[in-house]
Motif scaffolding. Structure first.
Motif, PDB file in Angstrom:
ATOM      1  N   PRO A  25       0.898  -1.193  -0.026  1.00  0.00           N
ATOM      2  CA  PRO A  25      -0.047   0.015  -0.054  1.00  0.00           C
ATOM      3  C   PRO A  25       0.937   1.227  -0.087  1.00  0.00           C
ATOM      4  O   PRO A  25       1.876   1.164   0.273  1.00  0.00           O
ATOM      5  N   ASN A  26       0.130   2.428  -0.608  1.00  0.00           N
ATOM      6  CA  ASN A  26       1.020   3.515  -0.488  1.00  0.00           C
ATOM      7  C   ASN A  26       1.330   3.809   0.940  1.00  0.00           C
ATOM      8  O   ASN A  26       0.688   3.708   1.919  1.00  0.00           O
ATOM      9  N   THR A  27       2.560   4.570   1.095  1.00  0.00           N
ATOM     10  CA  THR A  27       2.805   5.237   2.312  1.00  0.00           C
ATOM     11  C   THR A  27       2.156   6.486   2.575  1.00  0.00           C
ATOM     12  O   THR A  27       1.932   7.411   1.655  1.00  0.00           O
ATOM     13  N   HIS A  28       1.799   6.850   3.876  1.00  0.00           N
ATOM     14  CA  HIS A  28       0.978   8.030   4.151  1.00  0.00           C
ATOM     15  C   HIS A  28       1.015   8.540   5.444  1.00  0.00           C
ATOM     16  O   HIS A  28       1.733   7.802   6.403  1.00  0.00           O
ATOM     17  N   ALA A  87      -3.987   4.750   9.179  1.00  0.00           N
ATOM     18  CA  ALA A  87      -3.022   3.925   9.467  1.00  0.00           C
ATOM     19  C   ALA A  87      -3.415   3.005  10.831  1.00  0.00           C
ATOM     20  O   ALA A  87      -3.157   1.702  10.673  1.00  0.00           O
ATOM     21  N   GLN A 127      -5.462   0.333   9.308  1.00  0.00           N
ATOM     22  CA  GLN A 127      -4.634  -0.862   8.536  1.00  0.00           C
ATOM     23  C   GLN A 127      -4.137  -1.582   9.718  1.00  0.00           C
ATOM     24  O   GLN A 127      -4.012  -2.885   9.551  1.00  0.00           O
ATOM     25  N   THR A 161      -4.038   5.176   1.012  1.00  0.00           N
ATOM     26  CA  THR A 161      -3.371   3.514   0.609  1.00  0.00           C
ATOM     27  C   THR A 161      -3.464   3.267  -0.720  1.00  0.00           C
ATOM     28  O   THR A 161      -2.736   2.384  -1.329  1.00  0.00           O
ATOM     29  N   TYR A 185      -6.038   1.922  -2.285  1.00  0.00           N
ATOM     30  CA  TYR A 185      -6.994   0.838  -2.336  1.00  0.00           C
ATOM     31  C   TYR A 185      -8.391   1.273  -1.850  1.00  0.00           C
ATOM     32  O   TYR A 185      -8.430   2.117  -0.663  1.00  0.00           O
ATOM     33  N   TYR A 203      -9.206  -3.618  -0.085  1.00  0.00           N
ATOM     34  CA  TYR A 203      -8.227  -3.942   0.706  1.00  0.00           C
ATOM     35  C   TYR A 203      -8.353  -5.023   1.412  1.00  0.00           C
ATOM     36  O   TYR A 203      -7.559  -6.183   1.730  1.00  0.00           O
TER      37      TYR A 203
END
Length: 341
Positions: A225-228, A234, A237, A272, A274, A279
């Motif tokens: 997934p993308n970093t954010h 977060a 997730q 993310t 997604y 996800y």
């Protein structure tokens, strides 16, 4: 005491001869260099296993023009490599009588074998091993076109030209491969043997090694997934990583975040890459793949374990995301890298 302890990299020496072609040498080098590295880059999954150190080894350190045209650039000379876990002799362009061609290299390979190294070959590289006297009385395979060479020059070798990989010697310390593309099978076999079945499956997926008749989907995995920096997402997730099999996971993530469901879905996708439902499905399918690869649990039990009460729905979803049925996926990956597959 080869191979060395698992806390040390597996040392693989790719022997470059004047007759070597470059494609297999560099293909093997790239694949072994990817062990423990590329899967983590793609998916974020950590690897705590053994790394691999491949080196192209030759009589001389100077790059030389291969029989196919491109240069082969050795990483080390024979004299610089006194210890190695594995030696691989790749395919050779043989135009005449091979006897007496490789005295220095044969002495080096025999010495490595005597000190415990696993010695392997791909395609016509088995002729080198026969010339080195390492295949006498052993079962071995080679490219089909080299069968007459063995029949006339090395009749004491128990040739099995129908095999793709053929183990020989005490402790399977000699492995021969059939045609040129057998390097794929040899690479996965060695990775499974020394770094574990799971990493062999990962490498097969990265390089799309195996039966491609069903397309690429059976090889694909959930991308990282993308970093954010969205703390609420977060936290969601982190929670779903341990609770993906629970009912109503998207609604529960939204509720736990304190955000309105529409806002949660929008921010989750933005953070993310997604949609929340995608996800969750990706997490569930990845866990199902792992179970299918490593257990004999019935498909119905796998479906239930990852959060699907309806096995028929799970089968449809699994095939849509992977291109194959759960049973077919299990068949593909439970046999990977096995000599008896």
């Amino acid at each position: 005491m080869h191979p060395r302890a698992h806390n040390q990299p597996l040392s693989i020496s790719l022997l470059a001869l004047p007759e070597s072609t470059p494609a297999t040498l560099y293909g093997l080098h790239e694949v072994f260099s990817a062990v423990g590295v590329v899967w983590e880059q793609l998916t974020g999954e950590k690897y705590a296993g053994r790394r691999v150190l491949p080196r192209i080894v030759a009589r001389d350190e100077k790059p030389f023009r291969s029989v196919a045209g491109p240069l082969i650039a050795p990483d080390a000379t024979l004299s610089e490599v006194s210890a190695t876990d594995v030696v691989i002799v790749t395919d050779l362009a043989l135009l005449g009588d091979p006897r007496g061609l490789w005295a220095e290299e044969i002495a080096w390979v025999r010495a490595r074998h005597e000190t415990g190294a696993v010695v392997t070959s791909v395609c016509t590289g088995s002729v080198f091993l026969a010339e080195a006297g390492l295949l006498g009385g052993c079962e071995a395979t080679t490219h089909w076109s080299a069968t007459p060479v063995f029949q006339s020059l090395y009749p004491d070798v128990k040739l099995r030209p129908e095999r793709i990989l053929c183990p020989g010697g005490e402790g399977h310390r000699i492995i021969t491969g059939g045609g040129v593309s057998a390097w794929h099978d040899l690479a996965l076999y060695l990775i499974a043997r020394f770094c574990g079945d799971e990493e062999a499956r990962r490498v097969a997926k990265i390089f799309v090694i195996g039966d491609r008749g069903e397309g690429q989907l059976p090889f694909a995995a959930m991308m990282r997934p993308n970093t954010h920096e969205d703390a609420a997402i977060a936290a969601a997730q982190d929670w779903i990583a341990a609770h993906y099999a629970e009912p109503g996971p998207v609604a529960r993530m939204a509720s736990r975040s304190g955000l309105a469901e529409r806002t949660f879905k929008r921010r989750f996708k933005a953070a993310t890459g997604y949609a929340p439902v995608d996800y969750v499905q990706a997490l569930r399918i990845e866990e199902a793949k792992q179970m299918l690869e490593t257990t004999a649990d019935p498909v119905e039990a796998v479906a239930e374990a990852v959060g699907y009460e309806d096995p028929a729905f799970f089968r449809r979803l699994f095939k849509r995301r992977t291109g194959v049925s759960p049973a077919r996926y299990r068949q593909r990956y439970q046999n990977i890298a096995r000599l008896d597959a």
